[in-house]
Write a protein that holds these residues in place. Structure first.
Motif, PDB file in Angstrom:
ATOM      1  N   ARG A 100       8.712  14.441 -12.610  1.00 51.87           N
ATOM      2  CA  ARG A 100       8.150  13.823 -11.398  1.00 51.87           C
ATOM      3  C   ARG A 100       7.264  12.638 -11.764  1.00 51.87           C
ATOM      4  NH1 ARG A 100       8.720  14.603  -6.131  1.00 51.87           N
ATOM      5  NH2 ARG A 100       6.891  14.579  -4.811  1.00 51.87           N
ATOM      6  N   ASP A 156       8.898   9.365  -0.326  1.00 54.20           N
ATOM      7  CA  ASP A 156       9.632  10.227  -1.257  1.00 54.20           C
ATOM      8  C   ASP A 156      10.976   9.566  -1.544  1.00 54.20           C
ATOM      9  OD1 ASP A 156      10.959  12.162  -2.698  1.00 54.20           O
ATOM     10  OD2 ASP A 156      10.490  13.789  -1.304  1.00 54.20           O
ATOM     11  N   GLY A 187       2.530   4.732   3.875  1.00 56.64           N
ATOM     12  CA  GLY A 187       1.910   5.740   3.024  1.00 56.64           C
ATOM     13  C   GLY A 187       2.787   6.172   1.867  1.00 56.64           C
ATOM     14  N   VAL A 188       3.015   7.481   1.741  1.00 61.34           N
ATOM     15  CA  VAL A 188       3.784   8.047   0.635  1.00 61.34           C
ATOM     16  C   VAL A 188       5.265   8.063   0.997  1.00 61.34           C
ATOM     17  CG1 VAL A 188       4.138  10.086  -0.797  1.00 61.34           C
ATOM     18  CG2 VAL A 188       1.832   9.458  -0.087  1.00 61.34           C
ATOM     19  N   ASP A 228       2.208   3.484  -7.456  1.00 59.98           N
ATOM     20  CA  ASP A 228       1.409   3.077  -6.302  1.00 59.98           C
ATOM     21  C   ASP A 228       1.355   1.564  -6.140  1.00 59.98           C
ATOM     22  OD1 ASP A 228      -0.242   2.453  -8.431  1.00 59.98           O
ATOM     23  OD2 ASP A 228      -2.007   3.451  -7.620  1.00 59.98           O
ATOM     24  N   SER A 263       0.793  -1.214   0.000  1.00 60.73           N
ATOM     25  CA  SER A 263       0.000   0.000   0.000  1.00 60.73           C
ATOM     26  C   SER A 263       0.832   1.273   0.000  1.00 60.73           C
ATOM     27  CB  SER A 263      -0.929  -0.001   1.213  1.00 60.73           C
ATOM     28  OG  SER A 263      -0.154  -0.020   2.397  1.00 60.73           O
ATOM     29  N   ARG A 264       2.130   1.175  -0.304  1.00 60.39           N
ATOM     30  CA  ARG A 264       2.961   2.379  -0.335  1.00 60.39           C
ATOM     31  C   ARG A 264       2.885   3.044  -1.699  1.00 60.39           C
ATOM     32  NH1 ARG A 264       3.831  -1.791   3.080  1.00 60.39           N
ATOM     33  NH2 ARG A 264       5.017  -1.212   4.902  1.00 60.39           N
ATOM     34  N   ILE A 265       3.120   4.344  -1.700  1.00 67.90           N
ATOM     35  CA  ILE A 265       3.161   5.128  -2.931  1.00 67.90           C
ATOM     36  C   ILE A 265       4.539   5.772  -2.996  1.00 67.90           C
ATOM     37  CG2 ILE A 265       2.208   7.093  -4.167  1.00 67.90           C
ATOM     38  CD1 ILE A 265      -0.424   6.553  -2.607  1.00 67.90           C
ATOM     39  N   ALA A 266       5.277   5.522  -4.069  1.00 66.66           N
ATOM     40  CA  ALA A 266       6.594   6.130  -4.260  1.00 66.66           C
ATOM     41  C   ALA A 266       6.442   7.360  -5.145  1.00 66.66           C
ATOM     42  CB  ALA A 266       7.555   5.143  -4.916  1.00 66.66           C
ATOM     43  N   VAL A 267       7.047   8.463  -4.722  1.00 70.72           N
ATOM     44  CA  VAL A 267       7.088   9.673  -5.539  1.00 70.72           C
ATOM     45  C   VAL A 267       8.548  10.093  -5.668  1.00 70.72           C
ATOM     46  CG1 VAL A 267       4.790  10.468  -4.927  1.00 70.72           C
ATOM     47  CG2 VAL A 267       6.714  11.209  -3.567  1.00 70.72           C
ATOM     48  N   SER A 271       8.302   1.762   6.256  1.00 71.82           N
ATOM     49  CA  SER A 271       7.683   2.972   5.706  1.00 71.82           C
ATOM     50  C   SER A 271       6.170   2.819   5.728  1.00 71.82           C
ATOM     51  CB  SER A 271       8.175   3.219   4.276  1.00 71.82           C
ATOM     52  OG  SER A 271       7.772   2.144   3.445  1.00 71.82           O
ATOM     53  N   VAL A 277       4.916   9.061 -10.019  1.00 72.05           N
ATOM     54  CA  VAL A 277       4.249   8.434  -8.876  1.00 72.05           C
ATOM     55  C   VAL A 277       4.013   6.975  -9.240  1.00 72.05           C
ATOM     56  CG1 VAL A 277       2.153   8.387  -7.461  1.00 72.05           C
ATOM     57  CG2 VAL A 277       3.089  10.577  -8.217  1.00 72.05           C
TER      58      VAL A 277
END
Length: 86
Positions: free
Chosen positions: A43, A77, A74-75, A47, A2-6, A72, A45
């Motif tokens: 940039r 970076d 959530g989001v 998910d 469930s992590r989001i990489a940005v 980690s 993203v």
């Protein structure tokens, strides 16, 4: 998962602008490839990622790597990723 990489993809000539590809799992992070694209500043993203290493693929070539830390949440970076010239 469930992590989001940005982050930002940067090549020798600056940000990778309006590129698309996939994020693919490595090691224990076996996932279906996740599509991504970059904006006008490079940039991106990605998910639905679990902790572990990942490859960033553009045109079937690995251009960068990222890692999602085990604890980690959530989001995440991942910062500026420099595109390899391979």
């Amino acid at each position: 998962a469930s992590r989001i990489a940005v982050g930002t993809l940067v090549g020798a000539d600056g940000p990778l602008v309006l590129a698309s590809g996939t994020v693919e799992g490595g090691g224990a992070a076996k996932i279906e490839p996740r599509p991504f694209f970059t904006n006008r500043t490079g940039r991106f993203v990605a998910d639905r990622l679990a902790p572990g290493p990942y490859r960033i693929m553009i045109n079937v070539a690995q251009v960068a790597q990222l890692s999602i830390p085990e604890f980690s949440d959530g989001v995440v970076d991942v910062g500026v990723l420099h595109v390899s010239s391979k």
